[in-house]
Design an enzyme around this catalytic site. Structure first.
Site, PDB file in Angstrom:
ATOM      1  CD  GLU A 117      -2.974  -1.146   2.273  1.00 31.09           C
ATOM      2  OE1 GLU A 117      -2.885  -0.291   3.167  1.00 31.09           O
ATOM      3  OE2 GLU A 117      -3.926  -1.946   2.200  1.00 31.09           O
ATOM      4  CD  GLU A 147      -3.372  -6.030   3.853  1.00 28.53           C
ATOM      5  OE1 GLU A 147      -4.193  -5.200   4.294  1.00 28.53           O
ATOM      6  OE2 GLU A 147      -2.147  -5.866   3.910  1.00 28.53           O
TER       7      GLU A 147
HETATM    8  C1  FCB Z   1      -4.411  -2.288   5.535  1.00 27.58           C
HETATM    9  C2  FCB Z   1      -3.016  -2.594   6.023  1.00 27.58           C
HETATM   10  C3  FCB Z   1      -2.959  -3.689   7.058  1.00 27.58           C
HETATM   11  C4  FCB Z   1      -4.101  -3.589   8.035  1.00 27.58           C
HETATM   12  C5  FCB Z   1      -5.426  -3.474   7.315  1.00 27.58           C
HETATM   13  C6  FCB Z   1      -6.621  -3.420   8.224  1.00 27.58           C
HETATM   14  O1  FCB Z   1      -4.462  -0.993   5.036  1.00 27.58           O
HETATM   15  O2  FCB Z   1      -2.207  -2.995   4.944  1.00 27.58           O
HETATM   16  O3  FCB Z   1      -1.700  -3.645   7.693  1.00 27.58           O
HETATM   17  O4  FCB Z   1      -3.877  -2.551   8.907  1.00 27.58           O
HETATM   18  O5  FCB Z   1      -5.408  -2.331   6.502  1.00 27.58           O
END
Ligand code: FCB
Length: 455
Positions: A177, A363
């Site tokens: 990110e 994620e």
């Molecule tokens: C993302 C992050 C991860 C976690 C999630 C909830 O933005 O990459 O580390 O904090 O959110």
């Protein structure tokens, strides 16, 4: 009001290809603890947490899930779920405590070597992230990502790690990110290093992308069969109204939130419409940088959490846009809108506009206020529902022909959620931070049943 009660049998693992990657994700600072053990150097998150007011519950990652010592148990949980892959990150300050140096810290390398062996022994394919936000503080003292020297330091670090672990790790994620690294950390100041400067954030962005591009050939040299990508936080966007102003604002917002990363990574340079608006805030880009950033990758990692509704807001920052909180939508305890359809829209758009060879959802997950019952169980029906509905959405996307090849749930464990401290639990596994006891939640049990894991 919302159909958040899906049929739990409505999706099966056999609906997906046999080689589909099923995993969970974590990151070093959020779970490891052992902040000063075995020669680990200070990271910007140690420093940021030490400043009062930065973390809502005044905690830090100093102990976190104590994963540094308890990793065999945690990998056992990942195996028991039935996952075949596991995404984790390396703490740069464990390898180079001062950010750079002639000799990497052998204890840091040994730790990750044991961890990776532990994954392989349990049938978990290691997916490593090199940078999940824990920059060595020593690099920040020299300007951090705003200083172009940090790019070279990152490449040295990527070189050492890939030389030491590349015999066993084949999947490499350079950055997690970059938007958050740049804007949460250097514009909003809500993440480490806590800087509030728009121009700095844009320079940080450029250097992070450049370091991604420069690390790729180095990793490929060390690991000829490596598969490499970056993990971006991407958002589907909708205008707040049908007005032309809101439509234009949505396009601008998309320019910085999504295209600012997707375009240069796919060889198109920075989006011109945004560049024009940035004016003197635009980053310094040297000749050849854009070609470096466009180094071919093998996959695109997408971290998907929520859509955004955008309105025109003259005077609101350089971009004159505002994210609007609409009522009557389902939200997690964090206030993030729950929208599996948004994931379908987003991945279709990414596939159509950029044609990545493969996409992995690196994620996806949700936070709710978990309660431990008297019997000791965690009946997190909302998180389970979130998971089921997002997997149904993944299935729809795959059926549409979008090359989604894997899904990593965030997260294996409850952990240190950055500026929110321990107030936001995202785990499939509940962690009692007093006793470090782990308990699989109902959501984790569902994932286990779905994947055919063993209890
Ligand atoms: C993302 C992050 C991860 C976690 C999630 C909830 O933005 O990459 O580390 O904090 O959110």
């Amino acid at each position: 009001m919302f159909n958040n009660n899906p049929d739990l049998q409505s999706i099966q693992r056999s609906d997906f290809a046999a080689d589909f990657r099923w995993g969970s994700s974590t990151s070093s600072y959020q779970i490891e603890g052992a902040a000063y053990e075995d020669g680990r150097g200070e990271s910007i998150w140690d420093r940021f947490c030490a400043t009062s007011g930065n973390i809502r519950d005044r905690t830090s990652g100093e102990v976190a899930c104590d994963h540094y010592h308890r990793w065999p148990q945690d990998l056992d949980i990942a195996r028991s779920l039935g996952t075949n892959a596991y995404r984790f990150s390396i703490a740069w300050p464990r390898i180079f405590p001062l950010g750079r140096g002639d000799v990497p810290n052998p204890q840091g390398l040994d730790y990750y070597s044991r961890l990776v062996d532990g994954m392989l022994e349990r049938g978990l394919e290691p997916w490593v992230t090199l940078y999940h936000w824990d920059l060595p503080q020593a690099m920040q003292d020299r300007g951090g990502w705003a200083n172009r020297d940090t790019v070279d330091a990152f490449v040295e670090y990527a070189d050492v790690v890939s030389r030491h672990l590349g015999d066993r790790i084949k999947h490499w994620i350079t950055h997690n990110e970059p938007w958050c690294t740049a804007f949460h950390g250097n514009y909003e100041g809500v993440h480490a290093p806590g800087i509030k400067n728009f121009k700095t954030a844009l320079q940080v962005c450029h250097h992070v992308l450049l370091s991604h591009g420069l690390a790729i050939p180095v990793i490929r040299r060390n690991v000829p069969d490596a598969r490499i990508g970056a993990a971006l936080s991407l958002h589907p966007l909708k205008p707040a109204s049908e007005s032309m102003q809101d439509a234009a604002a949505t396009r601008r917002h998309d320019g910085l939130r999504n295209r600012w990363f997707l375009d240069p990574l796919h060889g198109r340079g920075y989006p011109e419409d945004v560049w024009k608006i940035l004016g003197e805030n635009a980053p310094v880009v040297q000749e050849g940088d854009l070609a470096i950033i466009a180094a071919p990758t093998d996959f695109l990692g997408v971290n998907y959490y929520f859509p955004e509704i955008v309105a025109d807001a003259p005077g609101a920052g350089v971009m004159s846009t505002r994210v609007v909180e609409t009522k009557d939508v389902e939200r997690t305890a964090f206030g993030w809108e729950v929208s599996p359809d948004g994931m379908v829209d987003l991945l279709n758009r990414v596939a159509r506009d950029y044609r990545p060879a493969e996409i992995y959802i690196t994620e996806n997950g949700s936070t709710y206020d978990d309660v431990v019952t008297e019997a000791g169980s965690i009946e997190d029906n909302q998180r389970r529902s979130y998971l089921v509905r997002h997997l149904l959405a993944v299935k729809r996307i795959v059926d549409m022909g979008v090359p989604v090849k894997g899904y990593f749930a965030w997260s294996l464990l409850d952990n240190f959620e950055w500026a929110e401290g321990y107030l936001r639990r995202f785990g499939l596994t509940y962690v009692d931070f007093q006793t470090q006891k782990r308990t699989l939640k109902a959501s984790g049990q569902w994932y286990q049943t779905f994947l055919g894991g063993v209890q």
